[in-house]
Scaffold this motif. Structure first.
Motif, PDB file in Angstrom:
ATOM      1  N   UNK A 367       0.808  -1.221   0.000  1.00  0.00           N
ATOM      2  CA  UNK A 367       0.000   0.000   0.000  1.00  0.00           C
ATOM      3  C   UNK A 367       0.840   1.268   0.000  1.00  0.00           C
ATOM      4  N   UNK A 368       2.027   1.219   0.599  1.00  0.00           N
ATOM      5  CA  UNK A 368       2.818   2.442   0.784  1.00  0.00           C
ATOM      6  C   UNK A 368       3.928   2.636  -0.233  1.00  0.00           C
ATOM      7  N   UNK A 369       4.194   1.644  -1.055  1.00  0.00           N
ATOM      8  CA  UNK A 369       5.350   1.725  -1.955  1.00  0.00           C
ATOM      9  C   UNK A 369       5.353   2.979  -2.810  1.00  0.00           C
ATOM     10  N   UNK A 370       4.208   3.316  -3.403  1.00  0.00           N
ATOM     11  CA  UNK A 370       4.164   4.435  -4.347  1.00  0.00           C
ATOM     12  C   UNK A 370       4.075   5.805  -3.676  1.00  0.00           C
ATOM     13  N   UNK A 371       3.770   5.841  -2.377  1.00  0.00           N
ATOM     14  CA  UNK A 371       3.469   7.137  -1.760  1.00  0.00           C
ATOM     15  C   UNK A 371       4.305   7.481  -0.540  1.00  0.00           C
ATOM     16  N   UNK A 372       5.098   6.545  -0.030  1.00  0.00           N
ATOM     17  CA  UNK A 372       5.793   6.800   1.234  1.00  0.00           C
ATOM     18  C   UNK A 372       6.771   7.968   1.127  1.00  0.00           C
ATOM     19  N   UNK A 375       4.805  11.176   0.994  1.00  0.00           N
ATOM     20  CA  UNK A 375       4.231  11.438   2.304  1.00  0.00           C
ATOM     21  C   UNK A 375       5.230  12.037   3.267  1.00  0.00           C
ATOM     22  N   UNK A 376       6.491  11.702   3.110  1.00  0.00           N
ATOM     23  CA  UNK A 376       7.509  12.261   3.999  1.00  0.00           C
ATOM     24  C   UNK A 376       7.724  13.746   3.747  1.00  0.00           C
ATOM     25  N   UNK A 380       5.240  20.171   2.393  1.00  0.00           N
ATOM     26  CA  UNK A 380       5.653  21.073   1.306  1.00  0.00           C
ATOM     27  C   UNK A 380       4.671  21.078   0.145  1.00  0.00           C
ATOM     28  N   UNK A 381       3.643  20.243   0.217  1.00  0.00           N
ATOM     29  CA  UNK A 381       2.716  20.097  -0.905  1.00  0.00           C
ATOM     30  C   UNK A 381       1.637  21.170  -0.868  1.00  0.00           C
ATOM     31  N   UNK A 382       1.090  21.493  -2.040  1.00  0.00           N
ATOM     32  CA  UNK A 382      -0.065  22.378  -2.108  1.00  0.00           C
ATOM     33  C   UNK A 382      -1.296  21.625  -1.607  1.00  0.00           C
ATOM     34  N   UNK A 389      -2.337  13.086  -3.083  1.00  0.00           N
ATOM     35  CA  UNK A 389      -1.626  12.099  -2.274  1.00  0.00           C
ATOM     36  C   UNK A 389      -2.615  11.184  -1.558  1.00  0.00           C
ATOM     37  N   UNK A 390      -3.647  11.771  -0.974  1.00  0.00           N
ATOM     38  CA  UNK A 390      -4.661  10.967  -0.301  1.00  0.00           C
ATOM     39  C   UNK A 390      -5.365  10.032  -1.281  1.00  0.00           C
ATOM     40  N   UNK A 391      -5.606  10.511  -2.496  1.00  0.00           N
ATOM     41  CA  UNK A 391      -6.259   9.671  -3.513  1.00  0.00           C
ATOM     42  C   UNK A 391      -5.389   8.474  -3.865  1.00  0.00           C
ATOM     43  N   UNK A 392      -4.092   8.700  -4.051  1.00  0.00           N
ATOM     44  CA  UNK A 392      -3.182   7.597  -4.360  1.00  0.00           C
ATOM     45  C   UNK A 392      -3.099   6.625  -3.195  1.00  0.00           C
TER      46      UNK A 392
END
Length: 490
Positions: A367-372, A375-376, A380-382, A389-392
């Protein structure tokens, strides 16, 4: 023996990528917890993955996104009309001449084709869905928010479309918006000023010929060029500042309107005044400077979709095989292959017991491979990127929860038996169907059986199939002589 061979290979050949302690997994990685029924991350994921693509935006015709973008210098547009006059204010253009040609109605009116070019980058807002279709059941809802400050179905008709364009251009004038992008069967652009940012390169009188059947079918054929990813590439969208009406923090009043409704019935009608004002404020405050995160969100979403789309489709087909033992064998093999990068060496079913907590580390890694990494850097994200990010995360999580749960159940059965029971195969079939329905990816909507080599698989849509455009059944049609298959065109 084939299954035992798979299990031996599973326990020997793969390397443990990272150590995830079971104690760290907790309830968050409980394989038995279904997603919240009001969550919209998977809907954001699919609509963003579908931007500027004809097929999914015909299927889910009521758009939910307002996305800023740029049309690069040198991009060509086409404007067909019955006289040689060049517009000086706002007017429609098409990205393909086949669409522009349709605005020359018949042999009774001459056809003049303007070819325009962007002389500088043009700022645009894109409305997804079948957003140029003048029907009061949802396609124009998001435009109404900016046009009238409320969704007004009684104004979603052809008669109101020039007024809508002028109001949108007035709204965008102080924001530096040059044009608006919409889709019907193909993509059109509402240029707000024909004397600013564009110039006419050619003005040609074309041969006087009727619209039907040749040009109508040619128009339909041109739409297929943008059916799937990457879609219409002449418009470059900035996902880091998009606005989604599936954002429950932005438009909470729409949550209750989606309860119990099929996704194709989702629309923006019902949004309350406070949420409408919040959307307008977000558009007015929209930045035209891309985020500094450097994340290519569209490619990330497509990588996740590519990884699972075909595999889920094949898995579903496998589980529907009449030979239950063969279906079980091949389905478990597919699960092993799909989950290969995440099946940790330490994740082994216990010698006794029937729970699946031992597989939680595999679930988490998948579950976390593509977003970890992203997420860190979340701080800094808009705001739009945090939504993405939440959608992914939500989409990856449910895919992985389902597949890892199936694999874990199969591994437990094979711990002491040479075959997987029919009851588990039936459960797997149900789970895969539920997951695919939840994801709702339009890539699975196909002509079955496949069309002949000279036919096209076409999803009926506006403007030529108005009585059928709200369906999900594609048709095999001939878009070249001799034409056939499209019920609304002779």
């Amino acid at each position: 023996m084939f299954l035992f061979g798979f299990l031996t290979l599973w326990s020997v050949v793969h390397t443990e990528v990272t150590q995830i302690r079971l104690a760290d997994s907790g309830e968050e990685w409980n394989l038995n917890v279904l997603p919240n029924p009001n969550s919209t991350g998977h809907l954001v994921f699919d609509t963003i993955s579908s931007l500027l693509q004809h097929w999914p935006n015909t299927r889910y015709h009521s758009g939910h996104n307002i996305v800023p973008g740029i049309i690069p210098t040198g991009t060509l547009f086409y404007h067909g009309r019955g006289d040689p006059h060049t517009p000086t204010t706002s007017e429609w253009v098409a990205t393909d001449p086949e669409f522009a040609r349709l605005f020359c109605d018949s042999t009774d009116v001459p056809c003049f084709m303007h070819t325009l070019v962007a002389t500088r980058p043009l700022r645009v807002l894109y409305f997804d869905g079948s957003s140029a279709t003048k029907q009061p059941d949802g396609p124009i809802d998001t435009q109404d928010i900016l046009t009238w400050g409320a969704v007004l179905p009684e104004r979603q008709t052809v008669e109101w479309d020039y007024k809508r364009m002028h109001r949108l251009c007035d709204f965008g004038h102080m924001l530096g918006i040059d044009a608006y992008v919409r889709m019907q069967l193909n993509f059109e652009i509402m240029i707000c000023n024909f004397t600013d940012g564009v110039e006419i390169t050619t003005l040609s009188r074309l041969q006087d010929e009727p619209r039907f059947p040749d040009y109508a079918y040619s128009f339909a054929h041109s739409s297929e060029w943008h059916d799937a990813y990457p879609g219409e590439t002449r418009i470059q969208l900035d996902l880091t500042h998009l606005i989604s009406l599936y954002d429950v923090a932005l438009a909470p009043s729409l949550i209750s309107h989606r309860v119990g409704r099929d996704r194709r019935a989702h629309r923006v009608f019902g949004i309350d005044k406070r949420d409408t004002e919040a959307v307008i404020a977000r558009v007015r405050a929209m930045s035209w400077s891309p985020s500094q995160s450097g994340i290519d969100w569209r490619t990330l979403f497509q990588a996740i979709r590519d990884r699972y789309a075909t595999r889920l489709e094949v898995l579903q087909s496998t589980l529907n095989a009449t030979d239950e033992d063969d279906a079980a064998r091949r389905a478990f093999g597919s699960l092993l292959t799909t989950l290969m990068p995440y099946r940790l060496h330490s994740a082994v079913p216990p010698p006794v017991g029937s729970g699946n907590a031992w597989a939680a580390p595999v679930f988490r890694l998948c579950a976390e491979t593509h977003t970890s990494f992203i997420g860190s850097r979340e701080s800094t994200l808009t705001a739009s990127e945090k939504l993405l990010l939440n959608a992914a995360r939500e989409t990856s999580r449910e895919i992985c929860r389902t597949l890892v749960g199936m694999w874990a159940a199969g591994a437990l059965e094979l711990r002491s038996s040479a075959k997987i029971p029919g009851s588990l195969v039936a459960k797997w079939k149900s789970e895969v169907g539920r997951l695919m329905d939840w994801l709702g990816w339009s890539v699975w909507v196909k002509c079955r059986p496949a069309c002949a080599s000279e036919e096209s698989c076409h999803l009926p849509g506006a403007p030529f199939s108005m009585e059928k455009w709200n369906v999900t059944e594609p048709l095999c049609v001939r878009l070249f002589l001799p034409y056939s298959g499209w019920p609304d065109i002779p």
